[in-house]
Design an enzyme around this catalytic site. Sequence first.
Site, PDB file in Angstrom:
ATOM      1  N   CYS A 116     -13.444 -15.789 -34.037  1.00  0.00           N
ATOM      2  CA  CYS A 116     -14.816 -16.278 -34.007  1.00  0.00           C
ATOM      3  C   CYS A 116     -15.477 -15.214 -34.959  1.00  0.00           C
ATOM      4  CB  CYS A 116     -15.292 -15.687 -32.594  1.00  0.00           C
ATOM      5  SG  CYS A 116     -14.728 -16.814 -31.346  1.00  0.00           S
ATOM      6  N   HIS A 264     -22.877 -14.106 -32.404  1.00  0.00           N
ATOM      7  CA  HIS A 264     -22.047 -15.147 -32.093  1.00  0.00           C
ATOM      8  C   HIS A 264     -22.367 -15.745 -30.920  1.00  0.00           C
ATOM      9  CE1 HIS A 264     -18.362 -17.397 -31.544  1.00  0.00           C
ATOM     10  NE2 HIS A 264     -17.759 -16.634 -30.703  1.00  0.00           N
ATOM     11  N   ASN A 294     -19.254 -22.503 -27.361  1.00  0.00           N
ATOM     12  CA  ASN A 294     -18.825 -21.726 -28.097  1.00  0.00           C
ATOM     13  C   ASN A 294     -18.036 -22.199 -29.411  1.00  0.00           C
ATOM     14  OD1 ASN A 294     -17.168 -19.658 -29.517  1.00  0.00           O
ATOM     15  ND2 ASN A 294     -16.733 -18.808 -27.683  1.00  0.00           N
TER      16      ASN A 294
HETATM   17  O1  UT7 Z   1     -15.434 -16.390 -28.170  1.00  0.00           O
HETATM   18  C1  UT7 Z   1     -14.491 -15.318 -28.440  1.00  0.00           C
HETATM   19  C2  UT7 Z   1     -14.856 -14.291 -27.317  1.00  0.00           C
HETATM   20  N1  UT7 Z   1     -14.910 -14.910 -25.799  1.00  0.00           N
HETATM   21  C3  UT7 Z   1     -15.816 -14.271 -24.956  1.00  0.00           C
HETATM   22  O2  UT7 Z   1     -16.609 -13.299 -25.287  1.00  0.00           O
HETATM   23  C4  UT7 Z   1     -15.738 -14.544 -23.522  1.00  0.00           C
HETATM   24  C5  UT7 Z   1     -15.718 -13.624 -22.746  1.00  0.00           C
HETATM   25  N2  UT7 Z   1     -15.601 -13.580 -21.321  1.00  0.00           N
HETATM   26  C6  UT7 Z   1     -16.654 -14.605 -20.540  1.00  0.00           C
HETATM   27  O3  UT7 Z   1     -17.616 -15.087 -21.339  1.00  0.00           O
HETATM   28  C7  UT7 Z   1     -16.308 -14.483 -19.095  1.00  0.00           C
HETATM   29  O4  UT7 Z   1     -15.659 -13.804 -18.535  1.00  0.00           O
HETATM   30  C8  UT7 Z   1     -16.327 -15.990 -18.794  1.00  0.00           C
HETATM   31  C9  UT7 Z   1     -17.354 -16.907 -18.775  1.00  0.00           C
HETATM   32  C10 UT7 Z   1     -15.288 -16.785 -19.373  1.00  0.00           C
HETATM   33  C11 UT7 Z   1     -15.969 -15.847 -17.216  1.00  0.00           C
HETATM   34  O5  UT7 Z   1     -17.142 -15.420 -16.263  1.00  0.00           O
HETATM   35  P1  UT7 Z   1     -16.932 -14.188 -15.368  1.00  0.00           P
HETATM   36  O6  UT7 Z   1     -17.923 -13.814 -14.867  1.00  0.00           O
HETATM   37  O7  UT7 Z   1     -16.007 -13.035 -16.135  1.00  0.00           O
HETATM   38  O8  UT7 Z   1     -15.793 -15.043 -14.329  1.00  0.00           O
HETATM   39  P2  UT7 Z   1     -14.049 -14.566 -13.863  1.00  0.00           P
HETATM   40  O9  UT7 Z   1     -13.265 -15.000 -15.034  1.00  0.00           O
HETATM   41  O10 UT7 Z   1     -14.142 -13.372 -13.248  1.00  0.00           O
HETATM   42  O11 UT7 Z   1     -13.903 -15.610 -12.899  1.00  0.00           O
HETATM   43  C12 UT7 Z   1     -14.844 -15.570 -11.654  1.00  0.00           C
HETATM   44  C13 UT7 Z   1     -14.544 -16.895 -10.565  1.00  0.00           C
HETATM   45  C14 UT7 Z   1     -12.748 -16.804 -10.311  1.00  0.00           C
HETATM   46  O12 UT7 Z   1     -12.821 -17.360  -9.047  1.00  0.00           O
HETATM   47  P3  UT7 Z   1     -12.228 -16.016  -7.864  1.00  0.00           P
HETATM   48  O13 UT7 Z   1     -11.011 -15.507  -8.259  1.00  0.00           O
HETATM   49  O14 UT7 Z   1     -13.635 -15.389  -7.961  1.00  0.00           O
HETATM   50  O15 UT7 Z   1     -12.127 -17.166  -6.763  1.00  0.00           O
HETATM   51  C15 UT7 Z   1     -12.440 -17.944 -11.461  1.00  0.00           C
HETATM   52  O16 UT7 Z   1     -11.322 -18.660 -10.937  1.00  0.00           O
HETATM   53  O17 UT7 Z   1     -14.849 -18.007 -11.218  1.00  0.00           O
HETATM   54  C16 UT7 Z   1     -13.721 -18.894 -11.474  1.00  0.00           C
HETATM   55  N3  UT7 Z   1     -13.785 -19.930 -12.420  1.00  0.00           N
HETATM   56  C17 UT7 Z   1     -14.566 -21.066 -12.345  1.00  0.00           C
HETATM   57  N4  UT7 Z   1     -15.192 -21.419 -11.483  1.00  0.00           N
HETATM   58  C18 UT7 Z   1     -15.774 -22.694 -11.739  1.00  0.00           C
HETATM   59  C19 UT7 Z   1     -13.028 -19.712 -13.655  1.00  0.00           C
HETATM   60  N5  UT7 Z   1     -13.654 -20.621 -14.532  1.00  0.00           N
HETATM   61  C20 UT7 Z   1     -14.196 -21.536 -13.820  1.00  0.00           C
HETATM   62  C21 UT7 Z   1     -15.272 -22.642 -13.975  1.00  0.00           C
HETATM   63  N6  UT7 Z   1     -15.876 -23.285 -12.905  1.00  0.00           N
HETATM   64  N7  UT7 Z   1     -15.068 -23.277 -15.103  1.00  0.00           N
END
Ligand code: UT7
Length: 337
Positions: A116, A264, A294
């Site tokens: 990225c 980004h 993204n």
């Molecule tokens: O471009 C390169 C750089 N990339 C980034 O900068 C991305 C950085 N990370 C992020 O933007 C965030 O971590 C995400 C948007 C990817 C995820 O958000 P989060 O608030 O960190 O969520 P999480 O990964 O902690 O997941 C929370 C919950 C989980 O369920 P439980 O364990 O709480 O029951 C996941 O399984 O959300 C669940 N989950 C989803 N639910 C619905 C994960 N993906 C999804 C989804 N839809 N697509």
Amino acid sequence: MTTAIRSRITGTGMYVPERVVTNHDLAQRMNTSDEWIRQRSGIAERRHVDGSETPMDLALHASRRALDAAGVGPDEIDAIVLATLSPQHEFPGTSFFLHHALGVPEIPCFDLRAQCSGFLYSLATADAFIRSGQMRRVLVVGCEVHSTGLEFTDRGRDTAVLFGDGAGAVVVEANPDADDRSGLLAIRMHAQGEHGKKLWIEAPGSSYYPERFTQEMFDAGAHYPRMEGRFVFKHAVTRMPEVLRETLDAAGIKQDDVDLFLFHQANLRINEFVAQSLGIPPAKCPSNIERFGNCSAASIPMLLDEVVRAGRLRKGQLVAMTAFGAGFTWATAIARW
Ligand code: UT7
């Protein structure tokens, strides 16, 4: 006394495939929702190729638009640097197919892999070629087709909802006018390979023996991106302000004097967090993640093209572009328009 050569961006272009994929469309294919995706990332829709276009096609449209905007013909550029993490073949790089399609003479071209942050790394490369006097005009492209490499199932939902397809391009030229203060003022880049596996696609890979890809890898989904989202998020919100401050210092620019901050487009929440922690007003931080998701290396040049064409970046104004991505990599470039 010799005057230092400065490089400047003289033309921008972007292109996205026509097919719009909304959060609701994705919710038909896996266990996710419009609400979850919007709340966590700010994304409402993204574009996906429909089988009629390759990465090179996206790059070609964006490049032609950038060349037209700069008033430069393909025969007038000295090199192509193309940033991508989704090359259309293992080798050669996407840049070679673009080279052919653009019909440029036998100039050098190469793909640059810094995920990225790839566009800013490529801009730094073009800037170095130009400032050293080796080249006068470089086409810099960021191009990604993510959609064919994502896992649209519950296992892959954390990454499948985030990424989109698109391309952005700029023409970088030596500024021959010593009285014209426009151009790239400073670029700073960093990397931390220690975290290479926090966001990666594991296979196929030449580290595997005797074959790069096996049925077991396929079954395990090792060819899809894997990300420790929270870990990446935490590093992004720390590194982006750090490198932005470092580059402002290097350029001798006060943060308040910057007119636009182009971050980004990985996650709207990351960018809001970064802006808030630095006290940057939201009005100075345009975004397009709502519409395009993204697009990795393409995100910043796509956003740059949008603000330029909307008349939001005028002659003499200052723009700071900051990225963070897999590797990890992070970087900022500051330019006077
Ligand atoms: O471009 C390169 C750089 N990339 C980034 O900068 C991305 C950085 N990370 C992020 O933007 C965030 O971590 C995400 C948007 C990817 C995820 O958000 P989060 O608030 O960190 O969520 P999480 O990964 O902690 O997941 C929370 C919950 C989980 O369920 P439980 O364990 O709480 O029951 C996941 O399984 O959300 C669940 N989950 C989803 N639910 C619905 C994960 N993906 C999804 C989804 N839809 N697509």
